[in-house]
Design an enzyme around this catalytic site. Structure first.
Site, short mmCIF file in Angstrom:
data_model
loop_
_atom_site.label_atom_id
_atom_site.label_comp_id
_atom_site.label_asym_id
_atom_site.label_seq_id
_atom_site.Cartn_x
_atom_site.Cartn_y
_atom_site.Cartn_z
N ASP A 43 0.85 -1.19 0.00
CA ASP A 43 0.00 0.00 0.00
C ASP A 43 0.88 1.24 0.00
O ASP A 43 1.59 1.50 0.97
CB ASP A 43 -0.90 -0.02 1.25
CG ASP A 43 -2.03 0.98 1.15
OD1 ASP A 43 -2.01 1.82 0.23
OD2 ASP A 43 -2.93 0.93 2.00
N ASP A 44 0.86 1.97 -1.09
CA ASP A 44 1.61 3.23 -1.23
C ASP A 44 3.12 3.02 -1.35
O ASP A 44 3.90 3.91 -1.02
CB ASP A 44 1.33 4.21 -0.07
CG ASP A 44 -0.11 4.71 -0.03
OD1 ASP A 44 -0.94 4.20 -0.79
OD2 ASP A 44 -0.39 5.62 0.77
N CYS A 83 -6.06 4.05 -3.31
CA CYS A 83 -6.23 2.69 -2.80
C CYS A 83 -7.43 1.90 -3.34
O CYS A 83 -7.25 0.86 -3.96
CB CYS A 83 -6.35 2.73 -1.28
SG CYS A 83 -4.89 3.40 -0.46
N ARG A 87 -7.49 -1.44 -6.02
CA ARG A 87 -7.83 -2.81 -5.58
C ARG A 87 -8.95 -3.40 -6.42
O ARG A 87 -8.94 -4.58 -6.80
CB ARG A 87 -8.24 -2.80 -4.11
CG ARG A 87 -7.05 -2.70 -3.20
CD ARG A 87 -7.33 -1.90 -1.93
NE ARG A 87 -6.10 -1.19 -1.62
CZ ARG A 87 -5.06 -1.74 -0.97
NH1 ARG A 87 -5.17 -2.95 -0.48
NH2 ARG A 87 -3.95 -1.07 -0.79
N LYS A 136 -5.26 -5.74 3.92
CA LYS A 136 -6.22 -4.63 3.80
C LYS A 136 -7.18 -4.85 2.63
O LYS A 136 -6.75 -4.98 1.49
CB LYS A 136 -5.44 -3.33 3.60
CG LYS A 136 -6.29 -2.16 3.13
CD LYS A 136 -5.46 -0.91 3.01
CE LYS A 136 -6.08 0.06 2.02
NZ LYS A 136 -5.33 1.32 1.93
N HIS A 138 -10.49 -2.91 1.77
CA HIS A 138 -10.78 -1.56 1.26
C HIS A 138 -11.66 -1.53 0.01
O HIS A 138 -11.50 -0.68 -0.87
CB HIS A 138 -9.48 -0.77 1.01
CG HIS A 138 -9.65 0.69 1.28
ND1 HIS A 138 -8.67 1.63 1.09
CD2 HIS A 138 -10.74 1.37 1.73
CE1 HIS A 138 -9.12 2.81 1.42
NE2 HIS A 138 -10.37 2.69 1.80
N SER A 161 -8.19 1.53 5.21
CA SER A 161 -6.82 2.00 5.45
C SER A 161 -6.52 2.15 6.93
O SER A 161 -7.42 2.43 7.74
CB SER A 161 -6.59 3.35 4.76
OG SER A 161 -6.69 3.20 3.38
N HIS A 222 1.57 2.32 4.04
CA HIS A 222 0.65 3.46 4.14
C HIS A 222 0.82 4.10 5.52
O HIS A 222 0.99 3.39 6.52
CB HIS A 222 -0.78 2.92 3.99
CG HIS A 222 -1.84 3.96 3.79
ND1 HIS A 222 -2.22 4.83 4.79
CD2 HIS A 222 -2.62 4.25 2.72
CE1 HIS A 222 -3.19 5.62 4.33
NE2 HIS A 222 -3.44 5.29 3.07
N ASP A 274 -0.41 -0.85 -4.80
CA ASP A 274 -1.67 -0.29 -5.28
C ASP A 274 -1.54 1.08 -5.94
O ASP A 274 -2.31 1.45 -6.80
CB ASP A 274 -2.70 -0.22 -4.14
CG ASP A 274 -2.31 0.77 -3.05
OD1 ASP A 274 -1.11 1.06 -2.88
OD2 ASP A 274 -3.22 1.25 -2.34
N ASN A 275 -0.57 1.86 -5.46
CA ASN A 275 -0.36 3.20 -6.03
C ASN A 275 1.00 3.70 -5.56
O ASN A 275 1.64 3.09 -4.71
CB ASN A 275 -1.47 4.18 -5.63
CG ASN A 275 -1.72 4.25 -4.14
OD1 ASN A 275 -2.71 3.73 -3.64
ND2 ASN A 275 -0.80 4.85 -3.40
N LYS A 295 1.44 9.51 -5.33
CA LYS A 295 0.05 9.04 -5.12
C LYS A 295 -0.93 10.19 -5.40
O LYS A 295 -0.66 11.34 -5.04
CB LYS A 295 -0.06 8.61 -3.66
CG LYS A 295 -1.46 8.26 -3.20
CD LYS A 295 -1.45 7.79 -1.76
CE LYS A 295 -2.86 7.49 -1.29
NZ LYS A 295 -2.89 6.90 0.06
MG MG Z 1 -2.60 2.99 -1.40
#
Ligand code: MG
Length: 443
Positions: A43-44, A83, A87, A136, A138, A161, A222, A274-275, A295
């Site tokens: 995540d991130d 996010c 996903r 996660k 989300h 998150s 994240h 994811d990003n 992001k």
């Molecule tokens: Mg993310």
């Protein structure tokens, strides 16, 4: 007695041949054993956060080893710069505008991934796969939208998150869930990466005699970033580096578990995120490496990710410059598992098996960059055209005119060629306009 006409006979022969193709595609390698799939989805995480992607401070020996023994993509993109939509895209193989999950969900959100969407887990379940989501989610925290209702047999993790516990917004303490129940609240964030890893290893051990799909969407890195005691203060990359080094340990544990269970040769492991990094958070955010943006933007830094594919004995180790995306995982896994793609569904991803297994260069494709419902850019071949923009990204003003980059020569998107190639700008703008005219929300 049934009268067999030439047409029905040909039809039956065709069906039999088709079934043969499917069966051989599904069982060709690995002595006929079905393939397993493991997706580790950070995540991130930034493009520049791993040693094998040029980070000189953060030590990621296990991921570097997977990259060296597998396929390391240079141009691998998630399908959204934030996010939830990212996903939705990974699990469905479709741009987020098609499922309607175009924005980040919050603890107050009453929506989620629609039941009508077909996820990787659902597609593989048709062939008897055991499925787990550990991390996660989300994609909606209310019961109808949880992983159990999207093809996963087992779920352990946060429903959204790890920063979504703000008193001023009225968020509840952060819930940690097992299947449909909250098992800890607030969740101990320092233990998340370790517990996800232990859960993933336990799933591998209990599923080793069946084909399985293990989806591990880490909550880290994240913000607020956390790691276990064993990793705190250890990395030359600071607190953020500690978190990434724990994720590297986690990936190592998962790969070791596959080997110990005797299924490594039958398992494709994919590692990505994811990003892009939230550079807004300075030393608590990651690095886009040489890329522009972060992001929340459709510059490469917002959507291009580490993309590592590892499958011992099956993939020729290499750095792969062909474009690929998280959209491609569903059609690729379906092809490798020998299952049919969902019927009557518009898929945006491509089957990567010819590229992965035979190094067949993929045909030129287009890839669209969205921020929420806003179609902002398109890539075709090495060209990327980005529409003029004026707005804010996490409070910071951002404004630019029409941008055209040759990503092969200029991955950092510094050299705007829009004035030099107006015909390319016009052609790509026409592609964006044409795509916008299609009905995204139809299946
Ligand atoms: Mg993310």
């Amino acid at each position: 007695m049934e009268q067999i006409t030439r047409r029905t006979l040909l039809g039956r022969l065709g069906a039999a041949a088709g079934a043969g193709v499917l069966a051989s595609r599904g069982a060709a390698a690995a002595g006929g054993r079905p393939r397993n799939f493991v997706v580790v989805f950070c995540d991130d995480l930034g493009y520049g956060d791993l040693g094998c992607y040029g980070n000189g401070q953060i030590k990621t020996p296990r991921l570097d080893a997977l990259a060296a023994a597998g396929v390391r993509f240079t141009d691998f993109c998630s399908a959204a710069p934030v996010c939830s939509p990212s996903r939705a895209a990974l699990l469905t193989g479709r741009y987020p505008v098609r499922s309607g999950i175009t924005r980040v969900l919050f603890p107050q959100s009453e929506n989620g991934l629609p039941e009508s969407e077909r996820t990787i887990a659902e597609v593989l379940k048709g062939r008897g796969y055991a499925t787990a989501c550990i991390g996660k989610w989300h994609l909606g925290h209310l019961p109808p939208f949880l992983p159990m209702n999207h093809g996963f047999d087992y779920y352990f993790g946060l429903p959204y998150s790890n920063d979504m516990e703000k008193n001023q917004r009225g968020d509840p303490p952060l819930p940690l869930m097992r299947n449909g129940k909250i098992v800890e609240q607030p969740a101990d964030q320092t233990a998340l990466t370790r517990r996800y890893t232990e859960e993933a290893v336990a799933f591998i051990e209990r599923s080793k005699d069946r084909p399985f799909f293990l989806y591990v969407p880490h909550s880290m890195p994240h913000v607020p970033i956390h790691c276990g005691e064993a990793f705190r203060g250890k990395s030359a990359g600071g607190a953020y580096g500690d978190v990434i080094e724990e994720i590297d340990w986690s990936v190592g544990r998962i790969v070791d578990a596959l080997a110990a269970a005797g299924v490594a040769k039958h398992t494709l492991v994919v590692f990505t995120s994811d990003n892009g990094p939230w550079t807004h958070y300075k030393e608590h955010g990651g690095s886009p490496g040489p890329l522009r943006g972060q992001k929340g933007t459709t510059f490469e830094g917002g959507m291009r990710e580490p993309g590592i594919f590892y499958w011992p004995g099956r993939l020729t180790p290499r750095v792969e410059p062909a474009f690929a995306s998280t959209l491609d995982l569903l059609p690729t896994f379906a092809a490798l598992a020998g299952v049919d793609l969902p019927e009557g569904v518009t898929l945006d991803g491509r089957d990567l098996t010819p590229l992965l297994l035979e190094e067949t260069p993929p045909p030129e494709r287009e890839f669209f960059y969205f921020l929420a419902d806003d179609l902002q850019a398109v890539r075709r071949g090495d060209w990327k055209y980005k529409r003029p923009f004026k707005g804010k990204v996490y409070g910071e003003p951002l404004e630019h005119g029409a941008l055209l980059f040759n990503l092969r020569e200029d991955p950092g998107e510094r050299n705007n060629l829009a004035d030099a190639h107006p015909e390319t700008v016009a052609a790509l703008e026409a592609r964006l306009a044409a795509f916008e005219k299609t009905d995204w929300r139809t299946p």
